[in-house]
Scaffold this motif. Structure first.
Motif, PDB file in Angstrom:
ATOM      1  N   SER A   1       3.867  -3.714  -4.164  1.00 32.76           N
ATOM      2  CA  SER A   1       4.735  -4.873  -3.964  1.00 32.76           C
ATOM      3  C   SER A   1       4.485  -5.942  -5.017  1.00 32.76           C
ATOM      4  O   SER A   1       3.349  -6.211  -5.407  1.00 32.76           O
ATOM      5  N   LEU A   2       5.571  -6.588  -5.446  1.00 33.55           N
ATOM      6  CA  LEU A   2       5.464  -7.712  -6.369  1.00 33.55           C
ATOM      7  C   LEU A   2       5.269  -9.035  -5.640  1.00 33.55           C
ATOM      8  O   LEU A   2       4.881 -10.030  -6.247  1.00 33.55           O
TER       9      LEU A   2
ATOM     10  N   ILE B   1       0.806  -1.233   0.000  1.00 32.08           N
ATOM     11  CA  ILE B   1       0.000   0.000   0.000  1.00 32.08           C
ATOM     12  C   ILE B   1       0.837   1.281   0.000  1.00 32.08           C
ATOM     13  O   ILE B   1       0.312   2.355  -0.271  1.00 32.08           O
ATOM     14  N   GLU B   2       2.153   1.164   0.272  1.00 33.94           N
ATOM     15  CA  GLU B   2       3.007   2.349   0.392  1.00 33.94           C
ATOM     16  C   GLU B   2       4.081   2.348  -0.704  1.00 33.94           C
ATOM     17  O   GLU B   2       5.053   1.594  -0.632  1.00 33.94           O
TER      18      GLU B   2
ATOM     19  N   VAL C   1       8.987   0.520  -3.672  1.00 32.24           N
ATOM     20  CA  VAL C   1      10.124   0.664  -4.592  1.00 32.24           C
ATOM     21  C   VAL C   1      11.363  -0.030  -4.036  1.00 32.24           C
ATOM     22  O   VAL C   1      12.048  -0.790  -4.736  1.00 32.24           O
ATOM     23  N   THR C   2      11.671   0.208  -2.773  1.00 33.81           N
ATOM     24  CA  THR C   2      12.840  -0.426  -2.154  1.00 33.81           C
ATOM     25  C   THR C   2      12.611  -1.924  -1.980  1.00 33.81           C
ATOM     26  O   THR C   2      13.527  -2.730  -2.187  1.00 33.81           O
ATOM     27  N   HIS C   3      11.404  -2.295  -1.622  1.00 38.21           N
ATOM     28  CA  HIS C   3      11.019  -3.699  -1.489  1.00 38.21           C
ATOM     29  C   HIS C   3      11.254  -4.437  -2.808  1.00 38.21           C
ATOM     30  O   HIS C   3      11.889  -5.508  -2.846  1.00 38.21           O
ATOM     31  N   ASN C   4      10.770  -3.850  -3.915  1.00 41.34           N
ATOM     32  CA  ASN C   4      10.919  -4.482  -5.224  1.00 41.34           C
ATOM     33  C   ASN C   4      12.343  -4.436  -5.734  1.00 41.34           C
ATOM     34  O   ASN C   4      12.779  -5.322  -6.481  1.00 41.34           O
ATOM     35  N   LYS C   5      13.086  -3.396  -5.321  1.00 37.55           N
ATOM     36  CA  LYS C   5      14.504  -3.344  -5.695  1.00 37.55           C
ATOM     37  C   LYS C   5      15.222  -4.569  -5.137  1.00 37.55           C
ATOM     38  O   LYS C   5      16.078  -5.171  -5.798  1.00 37.55           O
TER      39      LYS C   5
END
Length: 439
Positions: free
Chosen positions: A316-317, A270-271, A276-280
């Motif tokens: 998130s992916l 949701i954030e 972005v950092t999570h998917n990176k």
């Protein structure tokens, strides 16, 4: 004053380096030696690398590592990874080991369709254009038979061509929207060759179509190009185990770990700042395998990040759930990969990587790459909700700091021993190194 250079591409490599040295590196004589230091001693291999791209001066090396113990669909893999970032391979290996005895990773390819488009403008009656397209469609398919013959023997080829009206978004804009199956090749050259042939025939035949006025017959091709957005070329990877088994190497109970992990994933869903950092972190695993196997990681990145925004918001992916005491964690992403063509038959380390992976098909490679991304994300989130990301990451980064400050072999050994029981930060490593050198 520096002047523009003319005919740079026609210069020999020696002449290019001489120009560079005399223009930009006058005060840096060691830089020229650095370029030569990374040349391959095998001149045939060096020539091969020189011809991969244009204006080559040297080679830029990245570490080629291995993450073992990946159980994927009940087969065991050691996964080659090409990446310069500390802790990525270690984290992937740790995640692989964690899931090894919990059923391993399950991976499924949902579809392998790839797309490309002929973009054009047309000023005239929309019904006439549709009639023209219906008439010309068989001719378009026939026109690419010489291009598609070998692909069709392998079970691939052109799947469909549709006319799409985009005039509500851009005046006079239409496209031929085309779907392809390229089997074990990534297929960029194949798709682009088909699209350009479609464009030539579509434009030329319009001049002879009797229903068109002179203006309508002069439809204009803007461009013909494949799309790196492949939302129909999907792969899913997942893991699951009883919640009670998640407490290994943590001070939490399995239930506490699962709930906190689930919250971390929901935050990334949701954030966007977190997503972005999570998917990176997911791409750390994906890119490393994509690069090691000679595929186009820029195309993969673009397509996956577009997919992360498919619902109108970047998210998130990966996703997680807890149901009836069972923890599930999964990833679903678009991947357009190849195991034939391109660098796969040219770069010796790419061939080696594919050999290590037991010569996978493109579909098998999609599964392996997706699993690498899922494993990397599991390891990262696990660290975040337990010890924090820096403890493990900075310990892996320790050697980079020591090399940056030119530590000797003896100094490295003592510093590594000291930080077995102390928190690693850049400043603390430098401070300890300075103390040691002062005696």
């Amino acid at each position: 004053m520096i002047k523009p250079v003319k005919g740079f591409s026609r210069l020999s490599k020696k002449e290019k380096i001489e120009w560079l040295a005399g223009t930009y590196l006058k005060d840096q004589p060691d830089d020229v030696e650095t370029l030569k230091q990374y040349w391959n001693e095998d001149t045939r291999l060096q020539q091969l690398h020189d011809e991969f791209t244009e204006n080559t001066l040297s080679n830029f090396y990245l570490p080629f590592g291995l993450a073992p113990n990946f159980r994927i669909n009940d087969r065991l893999f050691a996964v080659p990874m090409t990446i310069e970032e500390s802790s990525v391979i270690a984290a992937a290996s740790k995640a692989a080991k964690f899931w090894l005895d919990r059923g391993g990773f399950k991976a499924t390819v949902i579809n392998t369709v790839k797309k490309g488009q002929v973009h054009f403008t047309y000023k005239g009656d929309k019904k006439k254009l549709q009639n023209y397209f219906d008439k010309i469609k068989p001719v378009l398919l026939e026109s690419v038979k010489p291009i598609t013959a070998n692909m069709e023997k392998r079970g691939g080829g052109v799947l469909s061509i549709d006319l799409r009206d985009k005039t509500d978004e851009l005046e006079n804009y239409y496209q031929l929207h085309c779907r392809f199956d390229t089997k074990d090749s990534m297929g960029a050259n194949f798709i682009n060759s088909c699209l350009e042939k479609f464009a030539d025939v579509f434009e030329a035949e319009a001049q002879r179509y009797e229903e068109f006025t002179a203006e309508e017959a002069n439809l204009e091709i803007i461009m013909s190009i494949l799309s790196n957005y492949v939302p129909e070329c999907l792969v899913r990877a997942e893991v699951s185990c009883p919640v009670s088994e998640l407490s290994e190497d943590t001070e939490m109970s399995g239930e506490e770990f699962a709930e906190k992990f689930l919250q971390a994933i929901k935050i990334a869903e949701i954030e966007p700042y977190r997503a972005v950092t999570h998917n990176k972190g997911i791409m750390n695993g994906i890119d490393a395998v994509v690069l090691a196997t000679g595929n186009d990681f820029r195309a993969v990145e673009a397509g996956i990040h577009a997919y992360a925004s498919k619902d109108g918001k970047y998210s998130s992916l990966t996703h997680a759930s807890i149901e009836n005491g069972e923890f599930k964690f999964w990833l679903e992403i678009p991947l357009a990969l190849g195991t034939v063509g391109g660098l796969t038959s040219l770069h010796p380390l790419v061939k080696l990587a594919l050999d290590i992976l037991q010569k996978p098909s493109a579909i098998e490679l999609m599964k392996i790459v997706a699993v690498a991304g899922l494993a990397q994300n599991f390891a990262a989130v696990r660290s975040l909700i337990t010890t924090g990301i820096q403890q493990g990451h900075m310990k892996m980064h320790l050697m980079n700091i020591l090399n940056q400050h030119k530590a000797t072999k003896e100094e490295k050994a003592k510093i590594v021993d000291f930080f077995q029981h102390n928190t690693v930060t850049h400043s603390s490593v430098v401070e300890q190194l300075e103390k040691m050198r002062k005696g």
